[in-house]
Scaffold this motif. Structure first.
Motif, mmCIF file in Angstrom:
data_model
loop_
_atom_site.group_PDB
_atom_site.id
_atom_site.type_symbol
_atom_site.label_atom_id
_atom_site.label_comp_id
_atom_site.label_asym_id
_atom_site.label_seq_id
_atom_site.Cartn_x
_atom_site.Cartn_y
_atom_site.Cartn_z
ATOM 1 N N THR A 14 3.024 -4.533 -1.994
ATOM 2 C CA THR A 14 3.467 -5.678 -1.206
ATOM 3 C C THR A 14 4.964 -5.947 -1.350
ATOM 4 O OG1 THR A 14 2.835 -7.163 -3.016
ATOM 5 C CG2 THR A 14 1.200 -6.751 -1.292
ATOM 6 N N ARG A 68 0.376 -0.304 3.661
ATOM 7 C CA ARG A 68 1.412 -1.343 3.722
ATOM 8 C C ARG A 68 1.751 -1.677 5.176
ATOM 9 N NH1 ARG A 68 6.873 0.184 0.863
ATOM 10 N NH2 ARG A 68 5.866 -0.619 -1.025
ATOM 11 N N ARG A 121 -1.104 -3.642 6.798
ATOM 12 C CA ARG A 121 -1.159 -5.027 6.328
ATOM 13 C C ARG A 121 -0.045 -5.863 6.947
ATOM 14 N NH1 ARG A 121 -3.775 -7.075 2.327
ATOM 15 N NH2 ARG A 121 -1.953 -8.276 1.660
ATOM 16 N N GLU A 122 1.123 -5.284 7.101
ATOM 17 C CA GLU A 122 2.213 -6.026 7.731
ATOM 18 C C GLU A 122 1.884 -6.356 9.186
ATOM 19 O OE1 GLU A 122 5.594 -3.554 7.108
ATOM 20 O OE2 GLU A 122 5.868 -4.188 5.004
#
Length: 249
Positions: free
Chosen positions: A47, A60, A63-64
């Motif tokens: 994160t 990543r 998730r963004e």
């Protein structure tokens, strides 16, 4: 305003639902142990802008994208709005909502992730504020909210537990409940089956793939006055997550 810490006992037990054989509390405690003792450093790197493997880079990125999608489903102006970030992790969504003026209660079962979130949060958030808490997102002591966001914090629970948890959150929510599930796809089902073959001590908490249609049917039967207004899937390499937005009719 400054970010603060919300006082709360870590594990309220009285009156907890146990909608599946595993139960909400047992799985919650498994997640606490995993994220505090095993995965804290990996999650901290994932994160941040730290260098990660190609596989984790796809997670990543996914998730963004998911975080931006969920934020887009909230009002742009969140001033005078109470928002629960249920399973806030290292706090990126909570900070983004606070910068739009929200009064955010950001809670996670893993105290180590809350420590990271508190350290990363800017000291000035404009009109917004964040109250960080370690505990159970379902604890009614947090009060009522205008909106609830649960990004990837329900993906380790069964359909029964998700339905029960969302219903309890909806009881304390005036506007919308936005959350994600692990959608039942052939790939995720195969990964779930493979993970069960590993010795228990070597496993991370498994995803629980859920059929969206079955969850919709459950909500239709158990949440009168609510409807699913939006649904969208984000897929990025090894990251696949389905977002749903429940709103009052």
């Amino acid at each position: 305003m400054m970010a603060t810490t919300f006082p709360l006992s870590r594990h309220p037990r009285e009156g907890e639902d146990r909608a599946s054989p595993l139960g909400w509390a047992d799985q919650r405690d498994t997640l606490e142990t995993y994220f505090d003792r095993t995965a804290r450093r990996a999650w901290e790197d994932l994160t941040s802008d730290a260098k990660v493997s190609g596989i984790r880079a796809t997670v990543r990125a996914g998730r963004e994208r998911m975080r931006e999608l969920l934020l887009d489903w909230l009002p742009q102006d969140l001033r005078r709005t109470r928002l629960l970030d249920a399973g806030c992790g290292t706090g990126a969504l909570a900070v983004a909502a606070a910068r739009r003026g929200a009064q955010v209660t950001a809670i996670d079962v893993a105290g180590g992730l809350i420590d990271v979130a508190r350290d990363r949060a800017p000291s000035f958030l404009g009109h917004g504020e964040i109250a960080w808490a370690v505990g159970d997102m379902l604890d009614p002591a947090f009060g009522a909210f205008d909106h609830v966001v649960a990004m990837d914090s329900l993906i380790h629970y069964t359909l029964d537990d998700i339905a029960a948890a969302v219903a309890r959150l909806a009881d304390r929510t005036r506007g919308s409940v936005v959350f994600t599930i692990a959608p039942r796809t052939p790939l995720l089902a195969a990964m779930h089956g493979l993970g069960r073959a590993f010795p228990r001590g070597n496993r991370s908490p498994a995803l629980q793939p859920v059929a969206e249609a079955a969850l919709r049917d459950r909500f239709a039967a158990t949440l009168p006055g609510w409807r699913i207004a939006q649904a969208e899937r984000v897929a990025s390499g090894f990251y696949t997550s389905q977002a749903l937005q429940l709103v009052r009719v």
